[in-house]
Design an enzyme around this catalytic site. Structure first.
Site, PDB file in Angstrom:
ATOM      1  N   GLU A   1     -41.795   3.692  17.945  1.00  0.00           N
ATOM      2  CA  GLU A   1     -40.908   3.816  19.112  1.00  0.00           C
ATOM      3  C   GLU A   1     -39.657   4.616  18.815  1.00  0.00           C
ATOM      4  O   GLU A   1     -39.287   5.497  19.570  1.00  0.00           O
ATOM      5  CB  GLU A   1     -40.470   2.428  19.610  1.00  0.00           C
ATOM      6  CG  GLU A   1     -41.371   1.809  20.647  1.00  0.00           C
ATOM      7  CD  GLU A   1     -42.606   1.250  20.012  1.00  0.00           C
ATOM      8  OE1 GLU A   1     -42.609   1.127  18.776  1.00  0.00           O
ATOM      9  OE2 GLU A   1     -43.548   0.939  20.727  1.00  0.00           O
TER      10      GLU A   1
ATOM     11  N   HIS B   1     -42.289 -11.029  24.762  1.00  0.00           N
ATOM     12  CA  HIS B   1     -42.832 -10.025  25.678  1.00  0.00           C
ATOM     13  C   HIS B   1     -42.349 -10.226  27.091  1.00  0.00           C
ATOM     14  O   HIS B   1     -42.895  -9.637  28.009  1.00  0.00           O
ATOM     15  CB  HIS B   1     -44.359 -10.079  25.669  1.00  0.00           C
ATOM     16  CG  HIS B   1     -44.971  -9.443  24.464  1.00  0.00           C
ATOM     17  ND1 HIS B   1     -44.975 -10.031  23.241  1.00  0.00           N
ATOM     18  CD2 HIS B   1     -45.580  -8.246  24.310  1.00  0.00           C
ATOM     19  CE1 HIS B   1     -45.565  -9.237  22.365  1.00  0.00           C
ATOM     20  NE2 HIS B   1     -45.941  -8.148  22.987  1.00  0.00           N
TER      21      HIS B   1
END
Lengths: 371, 432
Positions: free
Chosen positions: A94, A163
């Site tokens: 990322e 999440h």
């Protein structure tokens, strides 16, 4: 919780507060038989497709966006159409690929960086904030960053604490970023197109549970040049008694809550924020000046959340108009639990919104003939 | 030209026989094919050292190079690495860098500059050696030690000095500061305070170069990006992520490690499991090169090769330049941890004196020419300071400017209409 259900039973109507009820309520709306329906997923896909077709500088980069057709199938079909040079599958890096996107944007390309979920953007947040958001300012306007960071944000179903975090408040506190949160297909299409065309970094917060939802779309929305303005909220439902502001999935919940409230004689105005930064303070304040009561709804954590900013803004600008303290409905102040019933308790449900609206209206019994 | 890389400390991916070229004294290439022992400066280092550590070493000094040259048969000008003009250009650039940084130190202690200022004294050979080979379209991405990179790339000294003074005539109108030098005209893409932050951005700039050529079909798009960063950064995750992606996609980038052996007060040897950074290149499929960063001529040779590789589309290169900063990490750093013996050792290897000596010995220039250049730079510095002093501070309304490229941040363009309603987008041919 049980007490309210008890009261409901007494009043003769029970609305199950599960996701399934949403589609039930939608089916109960009437629309003309010629209106087309489109899922949010298709809306995003078509928006990406059209923007990539119109401008060769637009490219998509992220994990699984190419051969896997997108982790949530948002970029389905794009690899076949535009090739691997424009739909770039990346390794799991990322920080690296976000930085690469920013560097490409410095030189005038228009990357659309996909995060599989915005939770993973925390690994890249240095680039979103420090090299994307602040660059135009630090370079005194020499280098603008026309980049879009998109992906699902907030809670899904049963995915656990790491999440399910909502990042709307985090990103919208940073000057130099624009933060958008669509709800319906029309929002998704219009705002994504506007974001891609915008010369500044945009954080585009989608919601995984909305991807499969269908919304009616008019012919205007389907046109390839359709866009929505950034920084303008939409009044989804007009009302007179209480203003409910929400974004993303909570708009759907608020609309259902408004239906329930209507049956009890409270006319709620539901505002779909669409743009968290810049926040459409004028629409919110105008609405509060009309209704005199405010309930803010969001999925994120309460402290320093979007609702806190809206409440502060309303207190600063429209204090004399408020007839009741502002109410904030937010997610619980806990990392998201896994167990299904705990998770349901950790996020706002429709009855929470109804309760808060009633608290704001200082009533718990319906008044006659107010609507 | 691939042969040049073979003669120095590189391991090409898949070749494990680099050692045989290690101590080759007859190699024409002046990279670090010889070793110099580091002066041991602390007992803890030696006690903690593994056998490997003894081999982490800097390369040949330029005086050794010169001696080597002299032992060959009499040379003509074609043996020289640089022409007279190039030599004077390199000299001027290094003196500019040195003079500017010295002036910065003076100004800081007089209170004209504030905040964080990181000076580049001693490392000029790396900046000059690499950046003077670039064109205007090539990009440079640096860290907070970026004044000299900006100057070498062409940003006028006046603008850099005013930026440091925080005046509105600075290259970023005073909004960036010492650590954030941006110049669109000269393609200086910053100036990043977080170490490792510039590496992905540089990789993105290189990605654009390739994208423009292959997708947008701009056939002349071959600009190269240089990413400068230090030894401490080489332990950061973003560095490795970008080495991977740059090699994977064969991006036109050169990763330049300015290994000055110290990350503030943390010695490179204490922080790194394998201190030989150039070895990390082959692990990702690109050549790793080790060069003496105190010798501008050697740096220039290596740079020519690497930039040429990138421009031809052969992919990235990792170049470790062993260098040294004569001053502390920043002007606020008392610099107590570095051994004075080490510092004085490197002071004798000052790149500017080394280049001067080389040029004298090869009769490329005379003393008075050097003096003239030094004087010119001195005057330029005086002028830059005067200019910066006389420049106005940013006016109050400037505070809120430049936050967004679009003037109001609401997606509204300069013509007052919503930017997203761009009529030229109605020609989309996409089908849902």
């Amino acid at each position: 919780m049980l007490g309210i259900l008890g009261k409901r039973v007494a009043r003769g109507g029970i609305y199950a507060s599960t996701i399934r009820s949403q589609s039930f309520l939608f089916a109960s709306k009437n629309y003309s038989s010629t209106a087309k329906e489109m899922t949010v997923r298709d809306a995003l896909n078509s928006a990406l497709d059209e923007e990539m077709s119109a401008d060769p500088k637009v490219f998509v980069m992220g994990e699984e966006v190419g051969e896997y057709q997108g982790a949530y199938k948002i970029s389905k079909g794009l690899l076949e159409k535009y090739g691997p040079d424009r739909v770039v599958d990346t390794p799991i890096t990322e920080a690296g690929f976000t930085g690469i996107g920013v560097g490409a944007a410095y030189h005038g390309l228009k990357p659309v960086i996909e995060f599989m979920t915005f939770n993973f953007s925390m690994q890249a947040i240095d680039h979103i904030i420090n090299s994307a958001a602040k660059s135009n300012y630090m370079s005194a306007g020499q280098i603008s960053v026309p980049i879009v960071f998109r992906g699902p944000n907030g809670a899904a179903a049963g995915v656990g604490a790491q999440h399910s975090h909502c990042y709307a408040a985090w990103y919208s506190s940073c000057p130099g970023l624009k933060v958008l949160a669509p709800y319906s297909s029309e929002d998704a299409r219009g705002l994504l197109k506007a974001a891609i065309r915008d010369p500044d970094p945009v954080v585009f917060l989608e919601n995984e549970l909305l991807y499969g939802e269908s919304f009616p779309v008019s012919a205007e929305v389907l046109d390839s040049s359709f866009c929505l303005p950034i920084g303008k909220a939409k009044i989804e439902r007009e009302g007179k008694d209480v203003t409910i502001t929400a974004f993303s999935k909570m708009v759907g919940f608020s609309l259902q809550a408004a239906e329930i409230l209507a049956k009890e004689g409270i006319s709620a105005e539901v505002i779909n924020l669409r743009s968290i930064r810049p926040l459409d303070r004028s629409t919110i304040n105008a609405s509060v000046r009309k209704t005199n009561r405010l309930v803010t709804v969001e999925e994120g954590f309460p402290q320093h959340g979007v609702g806190a900013e809206i409440c502060a803004s309303v207190v600063e600008d429209s204090f004399e108009y408020l007839d009741a303290p502002v109410e904030r409905i937010t997610g619980s102040d806990v990392p998201t639990p896994y167990a299904a019933n705990l998770e349901r308790m950790a996020f706002p449900q429709i009855e929470d919104i109804v309760r808060a609206a009633k608290r704001a209206c200082h009533r718990s019994v319906p008044m006659a003939a107010v609507a | 030209m691939a042969s040049a890389f073979y003669t120095i400390n590189t391991i090409q991916p898949g070749h494990r026989t680099a050692n045989k070229t290690f101590n080759n004294p007859n190699s024409p290439f002046l990279g670090s094919s010889r070793k110099l022992r580091l002066v041991p400066f602390s007992n803890t280092i030696q006690s903690a050292a593994s056998v490997r550590r003894q081999s982490t070493i800097v390369a040949v000094s330029s005086s050794d190079v010169v001696k080597k040259k002299k032992t060959n048969s009499s040379f003509s000008h074609s043996d020289l690495l640089i022409t007279r003009e190039e030599g004077l250009e390199l000299f001027e650039d290094m003196v500019l860098g040195r003079g500017f940084e010295d002036m910065c130190a003076q100004m800081y202690y007089r209170g004209k500059m504030f905040g964080f200022v990181h000076l580049y004294n001693g490392q000029e050979a790396v900046s000059t050696g690499f950046i003077k080979l670039l064109t205007k379209e090539d990009s440079v991405v640096s860290t907070y030690r970026d004044h000299v990179h900006a100057l070498s790339k062409g940003v006028p000294a006046r603008q850099v000095m005013s930026e440091l003074f925080g005046k509105t005539t600075g290259c970023c109108r005073g909004q960036g500061g010492s650590m954030h030098m941006f110049s669109k005209e000269f393609n200086v893409l910053g100036g990043f305070a977080f170490i490792g932050e510039g590496i992905p951005v540089a990789t993105g700039a290189a990605f654009t170069s390739k994208y423009r050529r292959e997708v947008l079909k701009e056939a002349d798009s071959d600009h190269v990006t240089l990413a400068f960063f230090g030894d401490g950064t080489c332990n950061n995750g973003q560095f490795f992520e970008c080495l991977n992606m740059a090699a994977l996609w064969k991006l036109p980038i050169v990763f330049v490690v300015e290994n000055n052996l110290w990350a503030i007060g943390m010695s490179h040897l204490r922080a790194t499991s394998d201190p030989e950074i150039w070895k990390k290149g082959p692990a990702f499929g690109m050549p790793g090169v080790h060069v003496d960063g105190m010798d501008v001529l050697k740096v220039r040779e290596v740079a020519k090769e690497a930039i040429g590789r990138a421009r031809r589309g052969e992919g990235p290169t990792l170049i470790e330049c062993e260098t040294y900063r004569f001053r502390g990490h920043s002007l606020a750093d008392p610099d107590e941890l570095r051994d004075p013996v080490e510092k004085s050792h490197y002071a004798t290897r000052d790149p500017i004196t080394a280049l001067k000596k080389y040029m004298f010995e090869h009769n490329l220039a005379k003393e008075d020419e050097f003096k003239a250049i030094e004087k010119k730079i001195e005057e330029m510095m005086e002028d830059a300071v005067e200019f910066a002093d006389a420049s106005p501070l940013p006016p109050r309304p400037q505070l809120l400017e430049n936050v967004f490229a679009d003037p109001k941040g609401f997606g509204i363009g300069p013509d007052g209409r919503y930017r997203c309603e761009d009529p030229k987008f109605t020609q989309g041919t996409a089908h849902v």
